[in-house]
Write a protein that holds these residues in place. Structure first.
Motif, mmCIF file in Angstrom:
data_model
loop_
_atom_site.group_PDB
_atom_site.id
_atom_site.type_symbol
_atom_site.label_atom_id
_atom_site.label_comp_id
_atom_site.label_asym_id
_atom_site.label_seq_id
_atom_site.Cartn_x
_atom_site.Cartn_y
_atom_site.Cartn_z
ATOM 1 N N SER A 130 0.819 -1.219 0.000
ATOM 2 C CA SER A 130 0.000 0.000 0.000
ATOM 3 C C SER A 130 0.852 1.268 0.000
ATOM 4 C CB SER A 130 -0.955 -0.005 1.198
ATOM 5 O OG SER A 130 -0.243 -0.099 2.417
ATOM 6 N N ASP A 131 1.913 1.313 0.795
ATOM 7 C CA ASP A 131 2.730 2.526 0.866
ATOM 8 C C ASP A 131 3.432 2.806 -0.453
ATOM 9 O OD1 ASP A 131 1.959 2.952 3.459
ATOM 10 O OD2 ASP A 131 3.792 2.164 4.360
ATOM 11 N N ARG A 132 4.031 1.774 -1.047
ATOM 12 C CA ARG A 132 4.761 2.016 -2.289
ATOM 13 C C ARG A 132 3.809 2.341 -3.441
ATOM 14 N NH1 ARG A 132 8.731 -2.562 -2.651
ATOM 15 N NH2 ARG A 132 8.495 -2.473 -0.409
ATOM 16 N N HIS A 135 2.929 6.088 -2.957
ATOM 17 C CA HIS A 135 4.031 6.953 -3.372
ATOM 18 C C HIS A 135 4.171 6.961 -4.896
ATOM 19 C CE1 HIS A 135 5.899 6.208 0.850
ATOM 20 N NE2 HIS A 135 5.070 7.228 0.860
#
Length: 415
Positions: A130-132, A135
């Protein structure tokens, strides 16, 4: 095989990232790479272009712009090497009016699985990606604006059963089914005149690592013997360049042959030792502990793990009933007894024993006990502290992408 395993000198799965490159990179004569969650490739010819894989939908504008900067002729074919989202999502952006999409004949099977289990698989992989993804989307929006292309629905105009030959502008492309890859609709693109094979993620997203025979996010089981056959099919082509789904191509026929032989032999070893253990009456957890790869079969375990594959091989053959307990047959899970264990043994004694396991560097034992407490009393500070420390201990020893992502997630939950 005198050379050290190639995985040691290549980036690991932690380096997987959405498309951000501002230009495509030439990786072989007439072949260009636009890197992303799975790389997209452009093959130029004298009679239009061929694209191999299209990335996720939100990445597709990057790939299209990078490829158009190299060659703006019509895209004759889009070849999809497997039906995962990071290969098919950009079809709508990449397709020209006369483009034909080529996929292996099992593509509908994977499309239907992905669609019916969309929420399940998205939820179960979010902890790792989810984070990558967030971003990556933000970076692409800075370049192309807030509106990004949606994920395309998979489709195919041409279906490949076992093999198909395409000739485009003097280039010969042989498409070969490799159903033992990450999906049963996996295939590779072989350029016989150039001795180049574009294999996508047939051997996993991190080449040189043992594959997952079932993933933490939830997939159908993958068959070890079919995987071996697919590895041999590519190996026996004797490619001089192997262009993978991520990172730089691997060059040198002998090196590629040695790597694929090592990978095949490692999988065969895990398969054969698991089958032997099953026939000898050993349980799956014993085999997960006992079966390790010998030094001459060293492969990376940064994406899959040998112990996970032992369990997957076992369960692919034998199913969900492990012949250990009558309780396996009924819909009463062990969590339903947690309150009983806490009442009988007492919270303090359970936590003390969990702390002792933790001190003795037995973090999984500690987790088993501490989870009994937090399932009965979610706010118990002592048990939560044990769980946090146990997951930190496991994380310090982990070199596996999925394992590390999961442990990091759990540490956050207990902080």
């Amino acid at each position: 095989m005198s050379e050290e395993p190639i995985y040691r000198s290549r980036p690991g799965a932690d380096a997987l990232a959405p498309a951000t490159a501002e230009h495509a990179e030439k990786v072989a004569p007439g072949i260009w790479c636009s890197p992303g969650l799975s790389n997209a490739y452009l093959l130029t010819t004298t009679d239009g272009r061929v694209v191999v894989n299209t990335g996720m939908g939100f990445e597709s504008a990057v790939h299209r712009a990078n490829f158009d900067a190299v060659d703006s002729s019509p895209i004759r074919y889009i070849i999809v090497t497997q039906g995962h989202y990071d290969h098919v999502g950009g079809l709508d952006t990449m397709r020209d009016p006369q483009t034909q999409v080529v996929a292996q004949a099992n593509w509908r099977h994977w499309r239907d699985d992905n669609e019916r289990l969309l929420a399940y698989r998205a939820n179960n992989s979010a902890f790792a990606f989810s984070d990558r993804l967030a971003h990556g989307i933000a970076a692409i929006q800075q370049r192309f604006g807030k509106r990004i292309p949606p994920q395309a629905a998979p489709t195919a105009d041409i279906e490949v059963d076992d093999s198909l030959v395409l000739t485009v502008g003097g280039r010969t492309l042989e498409l070969l089914a490799t159903p033992g890859g990450e999906t049963t609709d996996s295939m590779v693109v072989w350029l016989p005149d150039e001795r180049v094979c574009l294999c996508g993620n047939t051997f996993g997203p991190a080449f040189g690592h043992i594959p997952n025979f079932v993933t933490m996010r939830g997939d159908r089981y993958r068959d070890a013997l079919t995987t071996i056959a697919s590895i041999e099919r590519v190996r026996d082509l004797r490619p001089e360049v192997l262009i993978t789904g991520h990172f730089d191509p691997i060059r040198g026929a002998d090196r590629i042959h040695a790597e694929l032989t090592r990978l095949r032999d490692a999988i065969a070893y895990l398969h054969d030792r698991t089958v032997e253990g099953m026939n000898a009456g050993k349980d799956v957890f014993t085999l997960m502990r006992e079966i390790t790869l010998p030094a001459e079969l060293e492969v990376g375990q940064g994406y899959g793990k040998a112990s996970w594959d032992v369990r997957a091989i076992w369960e692919n053959y034998s199913g969900w009933f492990h012949h250990r307990s009558t309780t396996e047959l009924y819909a009463v899970g062990p969590d339903e007894l947690n309150a009983d264990f806490v009442e009988l043994a007492g919270v303090d004694r359970i936590v003390e024993r969990a702390e002792a396991h933790l001190a003795a560097e037995r973090p999984v034992h500690a987790i088993h006990l501490a989870e009994v407490v937090v399932n009965a009393d979610p706010d118990h500070a002592g048990a939560r502290a044990v769980l946090k420390s146990a997951h930190q201990q496991l994380l310090a020893a982990s070199t596996n992408f999925w394992e590390s992502a999961w442990l990091t997630k759990k540490i956050g939950e207990y902080s």
